[in-house]
Design an enzyme around this catalytic site. Structure first.
Site, PDB file in Angstrom:
ATOM      1  N   ASN A   1      -9.032   9.338 -17.920  1.00 45.21           N
ATOM      2  CA  ASN A   1      -9.855   8.546 -17.329  1.00 45.21           C
ATOM      3  C   ASN A   1      -9.297   7.321 -16.298  1.00 45.21           C
ATOM      4  O   ASN A   1      -8.636   7.778 -15.398  1.00 45.21           O
ATOM      5  CB  ASN A   1     -10.577   7.436 -18.541  1.00 45.21           C
ATOM      6  CG  ASN A   1     -12.076   7.850 -18.262  1.00 45.21           C
ATOM      7  OD1 ASN A   1     -12.664   7.632 -17.221  1.00 45.21           O
ATOM      8  ND2 ASN A   1     -12.913   8.044 -19.422  1.00 45.21           N
TER       9      ASN A   1
ATOM     10  N   ASN B   1     -12.282  14.672 -14.515  1.00 47.16           N
ATOM     11  CA  ASN B   1     -12.896  13.402 -14.895  1.00 47.16           C
ATOM     12  C   ASN B   1     -12.467  12.424 -13.717  1.00 47.16           C
ATOM     13  O   ASN B   1     -12.703  12.847 -12.563  1.00 47.16           O
ATOM     14  CB  ASN B   1     -12.497  12.926 -16.121  1.00 47.16           C
ATOM     15  CG  ASN B   1     -13.785  12.103 -16.979  1.00 47.16           C
ATOM     16  OD1 ASN B   1     -14.922  12.185 -16.548  1.00 47.16           O
ATOM     17  ND2 ASN B   1     -13.219  11.154 -17.425  1.00 47.16           N
TER      18      ASN B   1
ATOM     19  N   ASP C   1     -13.126   3.202 -20.346  1.00 47.14           N
ATOM     20  CA  ASP C   1     -13.486   4.392 -19.209  1.00 47.14           C
ATOM     21  C   ASP C   1     -12.738   4.074 -17.948  1.00 47.14           C
ATOM     22  O   ASP C   1     -11.460   3.761 -17.949  1.00 47.14           O
ATOM     23  CB  ASP C   1     -14.702   4.157 -19.442  1.00 47.14           C
ATOM     24  CG  ASP C   1     -15.473   5.345 -19.134  1.00 47.14           C
ATOM     25  OD1 ASP C   1     -14.816   6.146 -17.977  1.00 47.14           O
ATOM     26  OD2 ASP C   1     -16.602   5.853 -19.289  1.00 47.14           O
TER      27      ASP C   1
END
Length: 303
Positions: A158, A107, A208
């Protein structure tokens, strides 16, 4: 303060929609923004001078992209780090995560002040923001191409960044709804003394992507919250909230002249046919001006 805040302007600058736009990074040398579309499986470059957009398809789900000092980029895709030669439009694998579980993917990621590329993993999504829990880890790719595993038991690895004095590493595991800090050893890239510096209210959305400004404050994009929060990691307080015309805001970075513009990526994946017409700009990329604060230039991977 109020006078400055009243002049904030949010405009959609990249109208080509991303399923899950992420990992924006500014390239000063040609005034462009580089970013990924995770499930759209592409890396894109947008020129702020010409408005031209250029994209290269990736082989796997691509979590993040960073500039490489020697030219081109490095991406964290699937469970590997790869170099991107933009001129030849080709990829080459640098390192595989040998011990990583097959049901995970990279990610978000970012380069530290010493040129290491930090990126974390997460369980493959069952549906947007719904994952098998505790499957992810945080890794770093060092300039010698070795990979270090820092910790595991992560839900969705994240947002990440470093304090201005390089002594603190800030990190978000999205489903924990908090921003954490570690003491950072710039010589080794080692992390210690994990602690919470800010708890995100669930009303604000899922924390995020994140970036730091020139005053040492953090900007956190909130997925499903349609906003970016400015927080003070020293006091654990929220200083500012910038609302966007889309709910699925994913990440942010400073760019533009003097790094005074904030670019914010977004997503449309997971929205149904009722929600999409209400948010015609979902998946686009936005520029926020008039914040009265600047960012700092990004670091480049040195390997």
């Amino acid at each position: 303060m109020l006078g400055a805040m009243s002049s904030i302007k949010v405009q959609c600058v990249i109208k080509e929609k991303n399923e899950i736009g992420e990992s924006p990074v500014w390239e000063e040398k040609d005034s462009s923004l580089v970013y990924v579309d995770i499930t759209g499986q592409k890396v894109s470059r947008w020129s702020s001078l010409t408005g031209q957009l250029d994209s290269i398809a990736t082989e796997n789900l691509v979590g993040s992209v960073v500039p490489r000092k020697g030219g081109g980029y490095v991406i964290a895709e699937g469970t590997r780090f790869s170099f991107v030669d933009w001129v030849k439009r080709s990829f080459s694998t640098v390192a595989h995560l040998d011990k990583e579980k097959p049901n995970t993917r990279f990610n978000d990621g970012k380069v530290d002040p010493a040129g290491r590329f930090f990126a974390g993993t997460m369980g493959l999504e069952l549906r947007p923001a719904v994952v098998e829990r505790k499957q992810g880890s945080l890794y770093s790719l060092h300039p010698d191409h070795s990979v270090v595993h820092h910790f595991d038991q992560v839900d969705i690895s994240n947002g990440l960044d470093w304090s201005l004095d390089h002594r603190v590493f800030y990190y978000i595991d999205s489903l924990a709804y908090k921003v954490e800090a570690f003491d950072y050893n710039i010589q080794t890239g080692g992390l210690s003394n994990r602690r919470v510096v800010y708890k995100v209210e669930e009303d604000d959305g899922i924390p995020d992507g994140m970036c730091i400004d020139a005053e040492g404050k953090l900007w956190v994009a909130c997925y499903n919250g349609g906003r970016v929060l400015r927080i003070d990691p020293q006091t654990g307080t929220q200083l500012q909230k910038v609302k966007l015309p889309v709910q699925k805001t994913t990440s942010c970075c400073f760019g533009g002249k003097d790094y005074s513009d904030l670019y914010v990526t977004s997503a449309y994946k997971g929205m149904d046919e009722n929600a999409l017409p209400k948010e015609p700009e979902a998946g686009c990329i936005f520029k926020v001006t008039g914040l009265g604060v600047k960012g700092i230039p990004p670091y480049s991977y040195t390997g």
